[in-house]
Structure formats: structure tokens, C-alpha cells
Design a protein around this motif. Structure first.
Motif, PDB file in Angstrom:
ATOM      1  N   ARG A  68       0.817  -1.185   0.067  1.00  0.00           N
ATOM      2  CA  ARG A  68       0.004  -0.045   0.231  1.00  0.00           C
ATOM      3  C   ARG A  68       1.004   1.199   0.029  1.00  0.00           C
ATOM      4  O   ARG A  68       0.437   2.529  -0.356  1.00  0.00           O
ATOM      5  N   VAL A  69       2.023   1.168   0.441  1.00  0.00           N
ATOM      6  CA  VAL A  69       2.924   2.376   0.494  1.00  0.00           C
ATOM      7  C   VAL A  69       3.907   2.444  -0.394  1.00  0.00           C
ATOM      8  O   VAL A  69       4.285   3.258  -1.082  1.00  0.00           O
ATOM      9  N   ALA A  70       4.862   1.272  -0.216  1.00  0.00           N
ATOM     10  CA  ALA A  70       6.178   1.349  -0.865  1.00  0.00           C
ATOM     11  C   ALA A  70       5.825   0.976  -2.475  1.00  0.00           C
ATOM     12  O   ALA A  70       6.473   1.660  -3.516  1.00  0.00           O
ATOM     13  N   LEU A  71       4.920   0.185  -3.096  1.00  0.00           N
ATOM     14  CA  LEU A  71       4.841  -0.464  -4.086  1.00  0.00           C
ATOM     15  C   LEU A  71       4.518   0.777  -5.077  1.00  0.00           C
ATOM     16  O   LEU A  71       4.891   0.926  -6.131  1.00  0.00           O
ATOM     17  N   PRO A  72       3.220   1.806  -4.735  1.00  0.00           N
ATOM     18  CA  PRO A  72       3.362   2.937  -5.571  1.00  0.00           C
ATOM     19  C   PRO A  72       4.405   3.707  -5.825  1.00  0.00           C
ATOM     20  O   PRO A  72       4.549   4.199  -6.921  1.00  0.00           O
ATOM     21  N   LEU A  73       5.185   3.960  -4.829  1.00  0.00           N
ATOM     22  CA  LEU A  73       6.323   4.673  -5.039  1.00  0.00           C
ATOM     23  C   LEU A  73       7.538   4.038  -6.008  1.00  0.00           C
ATOM     24  O   LEU A  73       8.276   4.904  -6.546  1.00  0.00           O
ATOM     25  N   LEU A  74       7.588   2.947  -5.933  1.00  0.00           N
ATOM     26  CA  LEU A  74       8.258   2.028  -6.719  1.00  0.00           C
ATOM     27  C   LEU A  74       8.023   1.789  -8.364  1.00  0.00           C
ATOM     28  O   LEU A  74       8.742   1.024  -8.994  1.00  0.00           O
ATOM     29  N   ALA A  75       6.774   2.329  -8.849  1.00  0.00           N
ATOM     30  CA  ALA A  75       6.483   2.183 -10.091  1.00  0.00           C
ATOM     31  C   ALA A  75       7.334   2.497 -10.957  1.00  0.00           C
ATOM     32  O   ALA A  75       7.368   1.749 -12.043  1.00  0.00           O
ATOM     33  N   PRO A  76       7.972   3.753 -11.105  1.00  0.00           N
ATOM     34  CA  PRO A  76       8.870   4.048 -12.236  1.00  0.00           C
ATOM     35  C   PRO A  76      10.156   3.116 -12.168  1.00  0.00           C
ATOM     36  O   PRO A  76      10.475   2.812 -13.309  1.00  0.00           O
ATOM     37  N   GLY A  77      10.592   2.735 -10.886  1.00  0.00           N
ATOM     38  CA  GLY A  77      11.598   1.796 -11.110  1.00  0.00           C
ATOM     39  C   GLY A  77      11.467   0.383 -11.468  1.00  0.00           C
ATOM     40  O   GLY A  77      12.121  -0.288 -12.182  1.00  0.00           O
ATOM     41  N   ILE A  78      10.243   0.212 -11.222  1.00  0.00           N
ATOM     42  CA  ILE A  78       9.423  -1.457 -11.564  1.00  0.00           C
ATOM     43  C   ILE A  78       9.446  -1.472 -13.110  1.00  0.00           C
ATOM     44  O   ILE A  78       9.893  -2.355 -13.848  1.00  0.00           O
ATOM     45  N   VAL A  79       8.800  -0.458 -13.893  1.00  0.00           N
ATOM     46  CA  VAL A  79       8.979  -0.301 -15.095  1.00  0.00           C
ATOM     47  C   VAL A  79      10.362  -0.321 -15.646  1.00  0.00           C
ATOM     48  O   VAL A  79      10.701  -0.889 -16.991  1.00  0.00           O
ATOM     49  N   THR A  80      11.297   0.545 -15.172  1.00  0.00           N
ATOM     50  CA  THR A  80      12.510   0.309 -15.663  1.00  0.00           C
ATOM     51  C   THR A  80      13.261  -0.870 -15.860  1.00  0.00           C
ATOM     52  O   THR A  80      13.872  -1.410 -16.747  1.00  0.00           O
ATOM     53  N   VAL A  81      13.188  -1.650 -14.578  1.00  0.00           N
ATOM     54  CA  VAL A  81      13.745  -2.785 -14.394  1.00  0.00           C
ATOM     55  C   VAL A  81      12.766  -3.899 -15.262  1.00  0.00           C
ATOM     56  O   VAL A  81      13.558  -4.868 -16.041  1.00  0.00           O
ATOM     57  N   LEU A  82      11.524  -3.744 -15.519  1.00  0.00           N
ATOM     58  CA  LEU A  82      10.817  -4.494 -16.200  1.00  0.00           C
ATOM     59  C   LEU A  82      11.421  -4.548 -18.041  1.00  0.00           C
ATOM     60  O   LEU A  82      11.279  -5.438 -18.469  1.00  0.00           O
ATOM     61  N   LEU A  83      11.563  -3.151 -18.174  1.00  0.00           N
ATOM     62  CA  LEU A  83      11.946  -3.318 -19.614  1.00  0.00           C
ATOM     63  C   LEU A  83      13.375  -3.858 -19.793  1.00  0.00           C
ATOM     64  O   LEU A  83      13.637  -4.446 -20.833  1.00  0.00           O
ATOM     65  N   PHE A  84      14.188  -3.630 -19.068  1.00  0.00           N
ATOM     66  CA  PHE A  84      15.468  -4.311 -19.120  1.00  0.00           C
ATOM     67  C   PHE A  84      15.531  -5.635 -18.990  1.00  0.00           C
ATOM     68  O   PHE A  84      16.288  -6.195 -19.967  1.00  0.00           O
ATOM     69  N   THR A  85      14.979  -6.319 -18.238  1.00  0.00           N
ATOM     70  CA  THR A  85      14.687  -7.768 -18.185  1.00  0.00           C
ATOM     71  C   THR A  85      14.011  -8.378 -19.391  1.00  0.00           C
ATOM     72  O   THR A  85      14.274  -9.501 -19.827  1.00  0.00           O
ATOM     73  N   MET A  86      12.859  -7.473 -19.926  1.00  0.00           N
ATOM     74  CA  MET A  86      12.073  -7.975 -21.077  1.00  0.00           C
ATOM     75  C   MET A  86      12.976  -7.997 -22.144  1.00  0.00           C
ATOM     76  O   MET A  86      13.104  -9.002 -23.123  1.00  0.00           O
ATOM     77  N   VAL A  87      13.955  -6.718 -22.673  1.00  0.00           N
ATOM     78  CA  VAL A  87      14.550  -6.887 -23.827  1.00  0.00           C
ATOM     79  C   VAL A  87      15.583  -8.063 -23.665  1.00  0.00           C
ATOM     80  O   VAL A  87      16.113  -8.866 -24.536  1.00  0.00           O
ATOM     81  N   ALA A  88      16.372  -8.225 -22.448  1.00  0.00           N
ATOM     82  CA  ALA A  88      17.386  -9.325 -22.376  1.00  0.00           C
ATOM     83  C   ALA A  88      16.803 -10.666 -22.529  1.00  0.00           C
ATOM     84  O   ALA A  88      17.401 -11.374 -23.234  1.00  0.00           O
ATOM     85  N   THR A  89      15.578 -10.870 -21.947  1.00  0.00           N
ATOM     86  CA  THR A  89      14.903 -12.162 -22.251  1.00  0.00           C
ATOM     87  C   THR A  89      14.381 -12.277 -23.715  1.00  0.00           C
ATOM     88  O   THR A  89      14.468 -13.345 -24.348  1.00  0.00           O
ATOM     89  N   TRP A  90      13.916 -11.372 -24.440  1.00  0.00           N
ATOM     90  CA  TRP A  90      13.320 -11.351 -25.733  1.00  0.00           C
ATOM     91  C   TRP A  90      14.566 -11.446 -26.604  1.00  0.00           C
ATOM     92  O   TRP A  90      14.137 -12.401 -27.578  1.00  0.00           O
TER      93      TRP A  90
END
Length: 316
Positions: A220-242
Motif C-alpha cells: 500500500r505504501v512502498a509499491l506505488p512509489l516504486l512504480a517508475p523503478g519497476i517499469v525500468t527494471v521490467l524493460l531491461f529484463t524484458m529486452v534481455a529475455t526477448w
């Protein structure tokens, strides 16, 4: 008694004539460049243009070549169209060639990205949050291990990973690609740094005072604040796996489990085999189709990605 003469050399800058007992002459301040008129660097512009040209020329060649037939690729200039426009025919043949195996490879890639990159992002968020906001014995040792793991290339771990998975009987299965993709040392380090700056400790303490447990505080508190970082990591891992090629090459033998990278390479290599059919037009068209989801993901998530990279760079 005469007063000192004041001369103005620039707006806001003043110098006085030196006389007996007069203070030392002040140096006029340098002219400041305003933010709306930045300095122009010819060298920087030239280097940026070269990088842009280096990045766009392969994409232009790929898009233009995908509109040509097999014969048109050899009789026309690479960066210009052929008289016979065959883009739609190439797309249709790409999805129907060899009993439509390209669709199977596309679904395999989506499976590897969904479970591998998605799972890696989830684990990275949990690990980065814990390392950034909790103090426990061995925290410095974990930091050293993560930094060391970032420096190790993935190709160096492919053979040991194959030997380990072969003993467990997991080679030539989707798990041989998914499980190693769950480990992302660089993503863990990136989320660790981002969570340290993005989540105020006072906010977590306020949530605990209000009676929220650790799980509720995280979601409820930390996860919304981490949204930009989550998307950044998701893009890096997605490109690496793809774009992962070497790991599936080592782990998989059955073409039905190939990702797009390995499948297109098999189409490209069959022209060199005895009796093999050259389908370079389908390889180029398949490569164009392969990069379209990545381009769409970057365009859709660009604003989150940029904010994630810039977070923590300026202290208020």
C-alpha cells in the motif's frame, strides 16, 4: 574632494577608477548563458548525428528489405525499394511457412518473457526493497555478491547452468530458459538504489504507527512509489529475455520450444545445408516483426522509464 568615477562595462557589472585610498577594482563577472539559450557544440552535434545514423540505418535497411521478394533482395539496392512490393506477401508467408512454426516461436518467446522477465522483476522488487529498507547481518556481503554478479557475463554461466540442469533433467524444456531468466543481478542493484531514495523511512514508520504490517506497508505504501523503478527494471529484463540467444541455443534441441531468435537463425542457416531452401526474405520479415513489440513497449512505457532513471539524481 572629487568622487570616484564609475564605469559600467556590462549590465550589472561595475568598476571604479583607482585613486588614493580607493578599494581594489572588482573584476567584472562573466557573462552567464541563460537556460533558454544553451551553448552549441559542433563536435557534440556531429557525434550525436553519427550515433543516430548508426542506429537508424540498420532499421531502415530492415524495413526496406522486408518489402522485397527473395529475388528482389539481390537485384536492388539495400536501402531502396524494389519494383515488386511484397511486404504483405512476406508477412503471410512468414506465418504460414513450415506449418506456421513462426507462430509457435512467437508464443514461446512471449512465454519466456512473461514468466522469466515478469518473475525476475517481481523478485527484484522484493529483494531491492528489503536490502534498501531493512538492516540485517550480512547486508554488506550481499551487496558485494550482487556487485560481483553484475560483472560476470551471462555467457560465462551458460555451460555450468547446462550441466546443472542436465543433472536435474530440465534441459530441452521451457524451464531451462525460464529459471535462469529469473536471476537479474543488475536489476536487483538498480532497484536497491532506487528504493533507497524513492521510499522515505518516515513514511514507513508512519504506516507502522497506524497499525499496518510489513506486507501491507509494502503493497500500500512502498509499491506505488516504486512504480517508475519497476517499469525500468521490467524493460531491461524484458529486452534481455526477448533477445536471449545463447542460453536457448545451449539448452534447447526441440525446434518446437525455440524462441524467435533461435528459430530465425535456423531459417537463415538452412540455405547452407544440402537441399535447404533459402528464405532470406522471410528471415528479414520475421526480424522486423520481432522488434515491433519491443518498440511498442518502449514507446508506451517511455515516460515511466525516463523518470525511473532520473529518480534520486537530485536531492531536495
Amino acid at each position: 574632494m572629487t568622487s570616484p568615477v564609475v564605469t559600467v562595462s556590462d549590465p550589472g557589472a561595475a568598476t571604479s577608477s583607482r585613486g588614493p585610498g580607493s578599494p581594489p577594482r572588482l573584476r567584472a563577472p562573466r557573462r552567464q548563458y541563460s537556460a533558454d539559450r544553451p551553448r552549441r557544440s559542433v563536435l557534440l552535434t556531429l557525434l550525436t548525428s553519427l550515433v543516430l545514423l548508426y542506429s537508424l540505418v540498420p532499421l531502415v535497411w530492415l524495413a526496406v528489405s522486408a518489402t522485397k521478394t527473395q529475388e528482389g533482395m539481390s537485384r536492388s539496392f539495400g536501402l531502396w525499394f524494389d519494383d515488386d512490393f511484397a511486404l504483405w506477401d512476406n508477412i503471410g508467408q512468414t506465418f504460414t511457412y513450415d506449418d506456421g512454426v513462426f507462430t509457435r516461436w512467437l508464443l514461446n518467446t512471449l512465454l519466456y518473457v512473461g514468466l522469466g522477465a515478469g518473475g525476475a522483476t517481481f523478485l527484484v522488487v522484493l529483494g531491492g526493497y528489503a536490502l534498501a529498507k531493512f538492516d540485517f547481518p550480512g547486508r554488506r556481503a550481499v551487496f558485494a555478491v550482487v556487485i560481483g554478479a553484475v560483472a560476470v557475463p551471462g555467457t560465462a554461466l551458460a555451460v555450468p547452468t547446462f550441466l546443472m540442469f542436465s543433472r536435474m533433467g530440465l534441459t530441452d524444456t521451457p524451464w531451462a530458459v525460464i529459471v535462469p531468466s529469473l536471476i537479474s543481478p543488475f536489476g536487483l542493484y538498480l532497484m536497491w538504489v532506487f528504493a533507497s531514495e524513492a521510499i522515505p523511512t518516515e513514511l514507513m514508520e508512519a504506516a507502522r504507527i497506524d497499525g499496518a504490517g510489513e506486507v501491507r506497508t509494502f503493497f500500500r505504501v512502498a509499491l506505488p512509489l516504486l512504480a517508475p523503478g519497476i517499469v525500468t527494471v521490467l524493460l531491461f529484463t524484458m529486452v534481455a529475455t526477448w533477445n536471449n540467444y545463447f542460453l536457448p541455443l545451449v539448452m534447447l534441441k526441440d525446434p518446437d520450444w525455440y524462441p524467435l531468435t533461435l528459430g530465425l537463425n535456423s531459417w537463415n542457416s538452412q540455405a547452407a545445408t544440402a537441399g535447404g531452401e533459402a528464405v532470406f526474405n522471410l528471415v528479414v520479415t520475421g526480424s522486423l516483426i520481432t522488434i515491433l513489440p519491443l518498440i511498442a513497449a518502449f514507446l508506451l512505457l517511455q515516460r515511466y522509464w525516463q523518470s525511473g532513471l532520473a529518480a534520486g539524481s537530485v536531492k531536495e
